[in-house]
Design a protein around this motif. Structure first.
Motif, PDB file in Angstrom:
ATOM      1  N   GLU A   1       0.818  -1.251  -0.022  1.00  0.00           N
ATOM      2  CA  GLU A   1       0.162  -0.151   0.084  1.00  0.00           C
ATOM      3  C   GLU A   1       0.876   1.149   0.005  1.00  0.00           C
ATOM      4  OE1 GLU A   1      -3.459  -0.089   2.849  1.00  0.00           O
ATOM      5  OE2 GLU A   1      -3.109   2.134   3.084  1.00  0.00           O
ATOM      6  N   ASP A   2       2.110   1.282   0.734  1.00  0.00           N
ATOM      7  CA  ASP A   2       2.768   2.430   0.820  1.00  0.00           C
ATOM      8  C   ASP A   2       3.499   2.747  -0.365  1.00  0.00           C
ATOM      9  OD1 ASP A   2       2.493   3.032   3.272  1.00  0.00           O
ATOM     10  OD2 ASP A   2       4.172   2.179   4.167  1.00  0.00           O
TER      11      ASP A   2
ATOM     12  N   HIS B   1       0.917   4.462  -2.344  1.00  0.00           N
ATOM     13  CA  HIS B   1       0.838   5.815  -2.085  1.00  0.00           C
ATOM     14  C   HIS B   1       1.906   6.768  -2.261  1.00  0.00           C
ATOM     15  CE1 HIS B   1       2.097   8.861   0.942  1.00  0.00           C
ATOM     16  NE2 HIS B   1       1.073   9.150   1.109  1.00  0.00           N
ATOM     17  N   ASP B   2       3.165   6.270  -2.274  1.00  0.00           N
ATOM     18  CA  ASP B   2       4.477   7.099  -2.481  1.00  0.00           C
ATOM     19  C   ASP B   2       4.473   7.308  -3.825  1.00  0.00           C
ATOM     20  OD1 ASP B   2       4.902   6.420   0.088  1.00  0.00           O
ATOM     21  OD2 ASP B   2       6.604   5.333  -0.120  1.00  0.00           O
TER      22      ASP B   2
ATOM     23  N   TRP C   1       1.576  10.076  -4.542  1.00  0.00           N
ATOM     24  CA  TRP C   1       2.033  11.378  -3.802  1.00  0.00           C
ATOM     25  C   TRP C   1       2.994  11.948  -4.599  1.00  0.00           C
ATOM     26  CZ3 TRP C   1       0.278  14.946  -1.300  1.00  0.00           C
ATOM     27  CH2 TRP C   1       0.985  15.826  -0.488  1.00  0.00           C
TER      28      TRP C   1
ATOM     29  N   ARG D   1      -6.119   1.393  -1.711  1.00  0.00           N
ATOM     30  CA  ARG D   1      -5.835   2.238  -0.567  1.00  0.00           C
ATOM     31  C   ARG D   1      -4.696   3.120  -0.579  1.00  0.00           C
ATOM     32  NH1 ARG D   1      -9.836   1.216   2.499  1.00  0.00           N
ATOM     33  NH2 ARG D   1     -11.000  -0.765   3.000  1.00  0.00           N
ATOM     34  N   GLY D   2      -3.756   2.640  -1.134  1.00  0.00           N
ATOM     35  CA  GLY D   2      -2.789   3.397  -1.299  1.00  0.00           C
ATOM     36  C   GLY D   2      -2.607   4.610  -1.964  1.00  0.00           C
TER      37      GLY D   2
ATOM     38  N   ARG E   1      -4.952   7.064  -0.393  1.00  0.00           N
ATOM     39  CA  ARG E   1      -4.459   7.773   0.777  1.00  0.00           C
ATOM     40  C   ARG E   1      -3.796   9.011   0.157  1.00  0.00           C
ATOM     41  NH1 ARG E   1      -0.032   6.211   3.846  1.00  0.00           N
ATOM     42  NH2 ARG E   1      -0.143   3.931   2.934  1.00  0.00           N
ATOM     43  N   ALA E   2      -2.911   8.820  -1.017  1.00  0.00           N
ATOM     44  CA  ALA E   2      -2.343   9.908  -1.538  1.00  0.00           C
ATOM     45  C   ALA E   2      -3.323  10.905  -2.107  1.00  0.00           C
ATOM     46  CB  ALA E   2      -1.380   9.162  -2.658  1.00  0.00           C
TER      47      ALA E   2
ATOM     48  N   ARG F   1      -4.600  12.752   0.752  1.00  0.00           N
ATOM     49  CA  ARG F   1      -3.554  13.734   1.388  1.00  0.00           C
ATOM     50  C   ARG F   1      -3.354  14.929   0.516  1.00  0.00           C
ATOM     51  NH1 ARG F   1       2.666  11.630   2.298  1.00  0.00           N
ATOM     52  NH2 ARG F   1       3.465  13.741   3.161  1.00  0.00           N
TER      53      ARG F   1
END
Ligand code: ADE
Ligand code: ZN
Length: 345
Positions: free
Chosen positions: A83-84, A87-88, A91, A126-127, A130-131, A134
């Motif tokens: 997931e990260d 996200h990364d 983002w 989800r990842g 989340r971004a 944000r």
């Protein structure tokens, strides 16, 4: 031939265009994976990449056509596992887009490129979500996801992906169709798009990039899409051009992508000015910026330099990007007003 503005006039127009609010409507999140990030994520996940390092990876970016690009694109995307990671990736893209004054990004993702490797749909969405959340809070930027089906796979597989996506229905606004266009006409996905539209999802499709103008008509007739991604080959069919104009169908054009994938021989030969002259609702986007030499402002700057585009054309391209987005009319209005103000000065 480009218009001979003189450096100052072109500089001023380019400066205005780069500062202006705009929407990014044709952007594959997996296509924003820069080699440095690919190596960083590969390292932390213990996944191999078939390149010595970021420099060698970039050097491999010579493509003959869409397929030769997609092979590297799917290989690199295979480093994404957690997931990260998703996200990364998103983002980093959203910050980059904000710097280009993108106020709205409608972002493609290819779940099947990940679920086929054992990564769950939930991990991906989800990842990314989340971004996006944000970016809303920290960058005051609006973004949303469009789930693409890979057209080299079957409609049955698209339906399976839709099933996996349904518990996360609120996390995406629409569906798209991408991957290898040759021999994969849009009609193969008629039923799954029909189901998606019944679910209230927006529908878009890549068509007329490498595929013929008939695939653009097919995407409109069979899939009932609201926008065509690329669509540059529509000029091969006069009746289709008349229809695209009459129905005000947006074309999300990606000039640097078209050069890298050899749809046009060089940027000065791109048909963007002809699309605008024909009254078509074209806007400029970046497709897979980590691979094609630039993000949305790079596409706009290069197009202004290489092509005979006027100040009115530039204004139209930006206005089209905002108007063609799936934002509510009331949400588009402040951006359009700002754009008008900037161009009125
Ligand atoms: N997937 C990522 N980029 C693409 C493109 N330009 N055409 C089709 N599928 C894609
Ligand atoms: Zn694309």
């Amino acid at each position: 031939m480009s218009i001979d503005y003189g450096a100052d006039v072109l500089g001023n127009l380019a400066d205005l265009v780069l500062r202006a609010p705009k929407a990014e409507l044709h952007l594959h999140i997996e296509g924003t994976l820069e080699p440095e990030m690919a190596f960083e994520i590969a390292r932390r996940n213990g996944v191999p990449l078939p390149f010595v390092g970021p420099r060698e990876m970039r050097q491999a970016y010579t493509f003959h056509d869409l397929q030769s690009f997609l092979e590297i694109y799917y290989t690199a995307a295979a480093v994404l596992r957690t997931e990260d990671d998703f996200h990364d990736l998103a983002w980093a893209y959203l910050q980059r887009a904000r710097a280009d004054n993108v106020v709205r990004a409608e972002i493609f993702f290819d779940p099947q490129a990940h679920t086929s490797r054992g990564i769950s749909f939930e991990t991906v969405v989800r990842g990314l979500t989340r971004a996006i959340e944000r970016a809303r809070v920290e960058l005051q930027m609006s973004a949303a996801l469009i789930m693409c089906f890979l057209r080299h796979l079957t409609q049955r597989e698209a339906f399976e992906t839709l099933e996996q996506a349904l518990p996360f229905r609120q996390h995406f606004i629409g569906v798209g169709l991408d991957s290898g266009e040759r021999n994969n006409p849009p009609e193969r996905f008629t039923e799954v798009f029909s189901r998606c539209r019944l679910l209230g999802l927006h529908a878009v499709a890549h068509a007329g990039e490498e595929g013929p103008a008939a695939f653009v008509s097919g995407a409109l007739d069979a899939l009932k899409v609201e926008r065509i991604d690329h669509g540059v080959r529509c000029l091969e069919d006069r009746a289709l051009v008349a229809r695209l104009m009459r129905e005000r169908i947006p074309l999300t054009v990606c000039p640097l992508s078209n050069i890298k994938l050899r749809v046009f021989e060089k940027l000065s030969r791109h048909n963007l000015p002809k699309l605008l002259a024909a009254g078509l609702r074209a806007s400029v986007h970046s497709d897979d910026p980590a691979y094609f030499g630039g993000y949305v402002n790079d596409n706009l700057r290069s197009s202004l330099t290489a092509l005979p585009l006027t100040r009115d054309d530039a204004h139209t391209l930006l206005r089209n990007s905002l108007e063609s987005s799936f934002l509510e009319t009331s949400q588009k209005a402040p951006h359009l007003e700002r754009l008008e103000e900037m161009f009125a000065r």
